[in-house]
Motif scaffolding. Structure first.
Motif, PDB file in Angstrom:
ATOM      1  N   VAL A 165       4.461   1.865  -1.908  1.00  0.00           N
ATOM      2  CA  VAL A 165       4.111   2.160  -0.504  1.00  0.00           C
ATOM      3  C   VAL A 165       2.866   1.339  -0.160  1.00  0.00           C
ATOM      4  CG1 VAL A 165       3.270   3.966   1.061  1.00  0.00           C
ATOM      5  CG2 VAL A 165       5.146   4.460  -0.509  1.00  0.00           C
ATOM      6  N   SER A 166       2.937   0.589   0.940  1.00  0.00           N
ATOM      7  CA  SER A 166       1.820  -0.312   1.268  1.00  0.00           C
ATOM      8  C   SER A 166       0.633   0.486   1.796  1.00  0.00           C
ATOM      9  CB  SER A 166       2.259  -1.344   2.310  1.00  0.00           C
ATOM     10  OG  SER A 166       2.420  -0.693   3.562  1.00  0.00           O
ATOM     11  N   GLU A 167      -0.538  -0.161   1.781  1.00  0.00           N
ATOM     12  CA  GLU A 167      -1.741   0.502   2.289  1.00  0.00           C
ATOM     13  C   GLU A 167      -1.554   0.863   3.761  1.00  0.00           C
ATOM     14  OE1 GLU A 167      -5.368  -1.445   1.118  1.00  0.00           O
ATOM     15  OE2 GLU A 167      -6.437  -0.525   2.800  1.00  0.00           O
ATOM     16  N   GLU A 168      -0.906  -0.059   4.493  1.00  0.00           N
ATOM     17  CA  GLU A 168      -0.685   0.191   5.927  1.00  0.00           C
ATOM     18  C   GLU A 168       0.225   1.402   6.142  1.00  0.00           C
ATOM     19  OE1 GLU A 168       1.092  -2.287   9.736  1.00  0.00           O
ATOM     20  OE2 GLU A 168       1.099  -3.193   7.754  1.00  0.00           O
ATOM     21  N   GLN A 169       1.311   1.454   5.350  1.00  0.00           N
ATOM     22  CA  GLN A 169       2.236   2.609   5.460  1.00  0.00           C
ATOM     23  C   GLN A 169       1.530   3.912   5.093  1.00  0.00           C
ATOM     24  OE1 GLN A 169       5.087   0.836   2.791  1.00  0.00           O
ATOM     25  NE2 GLN A 169       6.535   0.369   4.422  1.00  0.00           N
ATOM     26  N   LEU A 170       0.694   3.841   4.061  1.00  0.00           N
ATOM     27  CA  LEU A 170      -0.005   5.048   3.619  1.00  0.00           C
ATOM     28  C   LEU A 170      -1.027   5.512   4.660  1.00  0.00           C
ATOM     29  CD1 LEU A 170      -0.620   7.176   1.538  1.00  0.00           C
ATOM     30  CD2 LEU A 170      -2.048   5.529   0.317  1.00  0.00           C
ATOM     31  N   LYS A 171      -1.737   4.535   5.251  1.00  0.00           N
ATOM     32  CA  LYS A 171      -2.719   4.916   6.278  1.00  0.00           C
ATOM     33  C   LYS A 171      -2.021   5.581   7.457  1.00  0.00           C
ATOM     34  CE  LYS A 171      -6.554   1.757   5.436  1.00  0.00           C
ATOM     35  NZ  LYS A 171      -7.048   0.397   5.650  1.00  0.00           N
ATOM     36  N   TYR A 172      -0.850   5.052   7.823  1.00  0.00           N
ATOM     37  CA  TYR A 172      -0.134   5.637   8.957  1.00  0.00           C
ATOM     38  C   TYR A 172       0.361   7.050   8.606  1.00  0.00           C
ATOM     39  CZ  TYR A 172       2.853   6.263  12.982  1.00  0.00           C
ATOM     40  OH  TYR A 172       3.416   6.774  14.120  1.00  0.00           O
ATOM     41  N   GLN A 173       0.816   7.229   7.337  1.00  0.00           N
ATOM     42  CA  GLN A 173       1.274   8.554   6.911  1.00  0.00           C
ATOM     43  C   GLN A 173       0.150   9.592   7.071  1.00  0.00           C
ATOM     44  OE1 GLN A 173       4.209  10.683   4.410  1.00  0.00           O
ATOM     45  NE2 GLN A 173       3.487  10.684   6.467  1.00  0.00           N
ATOM     46  N   PHE A 174      -1.060   9.207   6.628  1.00  0.00           N
ATOM     47  CA  PHE A 174      -2.188  10.137   6.770  1.00  0.00           C
ATOM     48  C   PHE A 174      -2.632  10.258   8.230  1.00  0.00           C
ATOM     49  CE2 PHE A 174      -3.863  12.089   2.970  1.00  0.00           C
ATOM     50  CZ  PHE A 174      -3.049  11.535   2.004  1.00  0.00           C
ATOM     51  N   ASP A 175      -2.507   9.167   8.985  1.00  0.00           N
ATOM     52  CA  ASP A 175      -2.929   9.193  10.389  1.00  0.00           C
ATOM     53  C   ASP A 175      -2.127  10.244  11.163  1.00  0.00           C
ATOM     54  OD1 ASP A 175      -4.536   8.402  12.438  1.00  0.00           O
ATOM     55  OD2 ASP A 175      -3.464   6.533  12.880  1.00  0.00           O
ATOM     56  N   VAL A 176      -0.816  10.279  10.925  1.00  0.00           N
ATOM     57  CA  VAL A 176       0.035  11.252  11.628  1.00  0.00           C
ATOM     58  C   VAL A 176      -0.154  12.653  11.027  1.00  0.00           C
ATOM     59  CG1 VAL A 176       2.406  11.921  12.209  1.00  0.00           C
ATOM     60  CG2 VAL A 176       1.762   9.486  12.220  1.00  0.00           C
ATOM     61  N   ASN A 177       0.088  12.781   9.728  1.00  0.00           N
ATOM     62  CA  ASN A 177       0.187  14.133   9.137  1.00  0.00           C
ATOM     63  C   ASN A 177      -1.165  14.838   9.008  1.00  0.00           C
ATOM     64  OD1 ASN A 177       2.798  13.242   8.796  1.00  0.00           O
ATOM     65  ND2 ASN A 177       2.994  13.890   6.690  1.00  0.00           N
ATOM     66  N   VAL A 178      -2.200  14.088   8.628  1.00  0.00           N
ATOM     67  CA  VAL A 178      -3.489  14.737   8.338  1.00  0.00           C
ATOM     68  C   VAL A 178      -4.490  14.526   9.476  1.00  0.00           C
ATOM     69  CG1 VAL A 178      -5.412  14.884   6.705  1.00  0.00           C
ATOM     70  CG2 VAL A 178      -3.083  14.501   5.858  1.00  0.00           C
ATOM     71  N   PHE A 179      -4.744  13.258   9.836  1.00  0.00           N
ATOM     72  CA  PHE A 179      -5.723  13.006  10.911  1.00  0.00           C
ATOM     73  C   PHE A 179      -5.222  13.552  12.239  1.00  0.00           C
ATOM     74  CE2 PHE A 179      -6.884   9.554   7.852  1.00  0.00           C
ATOM     75  CZ  PHE A 179      -8.097  10.101   7.472  1.00  0.00           C
ATOM     76  N   GLY A 180      -3.891  13.551  12.413  1.00  0.00           N
ATOM     77  CA  GLY A 180      -3.323  14.141  13.631  1.00  0.00           C
ATOM     78  C   GLY A 180      -3.724  15.603  13.764  1.00  0.00           C
TER      79      GLY A 180
END
Ligand SMILES: NC(=O)c1ccc[n+]([C@@H]2O[C@H](COP(=O)([O-])OP(=O)(O)OC[C@H]3O[C@@H](n4cnc5c(N)ncnc54)[C@H](OP(=O)(O)O)[C@@H]3O)[C@@H](O)[C@H]2O)c1
Length: 275
Positions: free
Chosen positions: A94-109
């Motif tokens: 999983v790329s850094e970009e994909q991982l950042k987006y995963q956290f951006d939606v699920n956690v930072f959201g």
């Protein structure tokens, strides 16, 4: 009927969020249904929902939605922090970009929504926050490691928040479903398709994909989880955690009984059987 409440739901265009919105509207609550695909919430609008565009990765939009709700209603009783998706893929690939987006939606959201609503709830000394966790905050599995890590983060944060705001009159609830047939599976496998994994992982990716696809075929629909969310919303003393499916009760128990290594071996055995 319980007293009518003012409720903000994220991710109401599909799955749990959509069904919860429908059930709350039928019970006479005031529902702000939000998501990116507003066209998928026209039916909710027809039933009386306030439908608003909201991408939970956009801080300004989160604030705008909460400001509008407060301007129109004067208070917010419940936030259902439901928007989320699964970034499937083996941990290494999983790329850094994909991982950042995963956290951006699920956690930072969730963080953005909580920061926007908590000042109003603290001022009112009343409110309820319902966070969508998952069974994978207890048991992880190949290809869903990073998704599981967001749900572990949510569990840790939710438990702390519950204690921090308890004396301020605010309840914090975690919902823990296992596998449930919603739009989740397709989104997660679309995300998996975009991960470039080395061929060393072919067996585990194929096996887990097949095992997961099979599991979702026999998984329950969203009814029981949606009912648990509605129960938590209407309860004067909600539980801290609602486990909403049979697997969310059983799998953590099995892992505790047989230990981490045997649990891992069992997962891999089930995946290999499908090849
Ligand atoms: N189904 C399961 O097996 C399962 C199990 C445990 C936990 N969960 C959790 O339950 C929650 C709801 O999932 P679901 O099963 O109902 O899946 P779903 O049917 O795919 O619904 C997900 C919702 O999240 C919204 N969403 C995704 N990205 C968003 C973003 N950036 N901004 C705003 N909304 C966004 C989607 O709306 P738009 O795309 O229109 O924005 C959609 O309405 C998630 O947190 C998920 O992790 C699901």
């Amino acid at each position: 009927m319980a007293d009518s409440q003012i409720i903000l739901i994220t991710g109401a265009s599909d799955g749990f969020g959509h069904l919860v919105a429908e059930k709350l509207l039928a019970k006479g609550h005031t529902v702000y249904a939000t998501a990116r695909r507003t066209d998928r919430m026209c039916d909710l609008q027809d039933k009386g929902a306030h439908v608003l565009h909201l991408d939970v990765t956009n801080t300004e939009e989160v604030q705008k939605v909460v400001d509008q709700l407060i301007a129109e209603q004067g208070r917010i009783d419940v936030l259902v922090n439901n928007a989320g998706f699964g970034q499937y893929g083996v941990v290494e690939a999983v790329s850094e970009e994909q991982l950042k987006y995963q956290f951006d939606v699920n956690v930072f959201g969730m963080h953005r929504l909580q920061q926007a609503v908590l000042p109003h709830m603290r001022k009112a000394r009343s409110g309820k926050i319902i966070n969508l966790g998952s069974i994978v905050s207890h048991v992880s599995a190949p290809i869903l490691g990073w998704y599981a890590s967001t749900k572990h983060a949510i569990k840790g944060m939710t438990e702390a928040l519950r204690m921090e705001v308890r004396d301020l009159g605010i309840d914090v609830v975690e919902i823990e479903p296992g596998a449930v047939r919603t739009g989740f599976e397709e989104v997660a496998f679309d995300a998996l398709d975009k991960v470039q994994a080395p061929s060393d992982y072919d067996t585990v990716v194929k096996g887990m994909t097949n095992a997961s696809r099979n599991m979702y075929k026999s998984a329950p629909g969203p009814e029981r989880t949606a009912n648990a969310i509605v129960t938590a919303i209407e309860a004067s003393r909600p539980r801290a955690v609602y486990k909403t499916t049979t697997d969310s009760h059983i799998l953590p128990l099995i892992k505790r009984l047989i230990g981490d290594h045997r649990y891992g071996a069992m997962n891999l055995w089930m995946a290999r059987r499908t090849l």
